[in-house]
Design an enzyme around this catalytic site. Sequence first.
Site, PDB file in Angstrom:
ATOM      1  N   LYS A  49     -11.715   5.072   0.637  1.00 30.57           N
ATOM      2  CA  LYS A  49     -11.976   5.806   1.874  1.00 30.57           C
ATOM      3  C   LYS A  49     -10.770   6.636   2.314  1.00 30.57           C
ATOM      4  O   LYS A  49     -10.914   7.783   2.706  1.00 30.57           O
ATOM      5  CB  LYS A  49     -12.366   4.806   2.966  1.00 30.57           C
ATOM      6  N   ASN A  68       0.870  -1.171   0.000  1.00 29.05           N
ATOM      7  CA  ASN A  68       0.000   0.000   0.000  1.00 29.05           C
ATOM      8  C   ASN A  68       0.908   1.221   0.000  1.00 29.05           C
ATOM      9  O   ASN A  68       1.775   1.324   0.862  1.00 29.05           O
ATOM     10  CB  ASN A  68      -0.880  -0.016   1.255  1.00 29.05           C
ATOM     11  N   LYS A 105     -21.740  14.898  -1.453  1.00 34.65           N
ATOM     12  CA  LYS A 105     -22.407  13.615  -1.152  1.00 34.65           C
ATOM     13  C   LYS A 105     -23.176  13.128  -2.375  1.00 34.65           C
ATOM     14  O   LYS A 105     -23.111  11.956  -2.727  1.00 34.65           O
ATOM     15  CB  LYS A 105     -23.403  13.760   0.011  1.00 34.65           C
TER      16      LYS A 105
END
Length: 610
Positions: A605, A100, A487
């Site tokens: 995220k 990662n 959103k």
Amino acid sequence: MCGIVGYVGGREAREVLIDGLKRLEYRGYDSAGLALGSGEDLLIFKEVGKVVELERMLQEVPAGSHQGIGHTRWATHGGVSQVNAHPHKDGSGRFAVVHNGIIENYSELKDELEREGVIFLSQTDTEAIVHLVATSFSRTGDILETLVYLQKRLRGTFALALMWQDRPNSIYAIRRGSPLVLGSSEGEAFCASDIPAFLPYTRRVQYLEEGDIAEASPSGIKIWDEKGRPVERPVVTVDWDVTLTGKSGFSHYMLKEIYEQGAALRRSLKGRVVDGKTTVSRELGWNVEMVSKWKKIHIVACGSSYYSALAAERLLEKWTDLEIKVDIASEYRYRHIPCDTSTLAVFVSQSGETADTLAALRKAKAGGAHCLAITNVSSSTMAREVHSLLLLEAGPEIGVAATKSFTSQLAALFMVALQLGSMRGSLAPHEEERLVDELVRIPHKVELLLEKESEVREIARKYTGSKNMLFIGRGMSFPVAQEGALKLKEISYIHAEALAAGEMKHGPIALLEPEMPVLAVIPRDSLYEKTLSNMQEIKARNASLIAVCTEGDSLVPEQAGSVIEIPWTAEEFTPFLTVIPLQFLSFHIGSILGREIDQPRNLAKSVTVE
Ligand code: M6R
């Protein structure tokens, strides 16, 4: 970006790894893979798509492996393909790596390795790592020496889990810049990008420091620093409840997390606002002398965290005498903004790992600023690198869209603003008392508002065919309009734009037509009449209007076709309430359109790459 997990112990490795990858999928979900120890070769399985695709592929594979590493990917170097999915192995197949982060000098390393005859199969930066391990090991014959050398040669950020065929009872873990935690219990050990990956099996956790190298085996965990010197890292027992990381009967994490906001806010406020006073200074380690030296505040963040900071900016301007600057981290890190010992620099980040925010933090720290992190993750890199820390206490947020972290950030930032105002004497004690009295009522008002879900769902049905939507607001409601537009974009893929209501007539009003819905955030506040006039201008141009207003308002319903009412609150705290209908609206539009609510396309995220 990307989730990694490793396991060694008595359980069936692929089950633990698949379960762990599902819990890490919020970090990336375009492809996934596993390496399993078989006693002889390292077996590699990779699939494009979500972890369930990989799971399906593994149904055919016989059980019996107790050592493995896994990866869920968010592509950076190299497109989404099976060959680019992790794990990557060296030419001999003795080493396998999951990664990662980003290896900045990978082309340089690749050139060097190719000159030595190494053949690359993928377009990833990660493949250079595994080849470097193999070539270096062939020279040293010592695994620790090899990993110390690896640390020295790699530039960039990384968290790695590595398997070596000759050590069927070990997995290796290395970190620099990207998160990696170790877990252990009787006869087994784990490593992962985040604790929820192994939470069903153990709560005993060790956090790796920058540069650490670890070997995890059923008999325990050994850790060395980047120079290869043995080091001890404390074993911490986390009190996270495994149910916090599940959906608890909700269809989606996002919906569950919207509903958790009352409880999350109670936790955020608990013990920090007492008897009409703000008491976060103790937790922050601030005293009056220190606070009096500050002349300016920089608040830096990305995405939703940036919008919560914009709301706080308006209150800091009102309650303190400081000069306030709020910036997007990816801009701030490259700007020539004076930042010195007279600066309080605040970094707002749910994950505490966002690469741009972290770089901005390091820049401000180097300039001499006092750095405060407002984050949800106590073990995050930001939490460890700052002078002061204020935890959100929102509980794990798994849905990619920020919901409860946004409202908890508002609470944390507003408490910091109140604290600064009272310590610097710029906020009168009776004013602080009035504000604190209302702030503690907010969790209950949020819960009342949650009862409006079905009302918002009916409104959502009318807008599923829209191609665009505008969001407008003024003052405290402008950042909420920005958050609402974000959103809607990320959850429904409908294009949305937020405007300060007063800006409409400077250009965007040209967009108005019946097919362009406009959502107005218009609570009863000092700018109410101004926004109402803007709504009249919009209505006169036949655009369809939705409004979020304060209950009992009789004027707004005359303008808007759809109205969602919020309970009354003081002007300063309206964002806590006005944002809730916007969260429901994007959730339901996205849900009716069949979108991947918890894992929208192209997103992850934690954005741990620049
Ligand atoms: O972890 P952070 O708060 O630093 O993340 C910042 C943004 O990536 C994040 O808020 C993002 O915009 C969310 N997907 C918004 O819902």
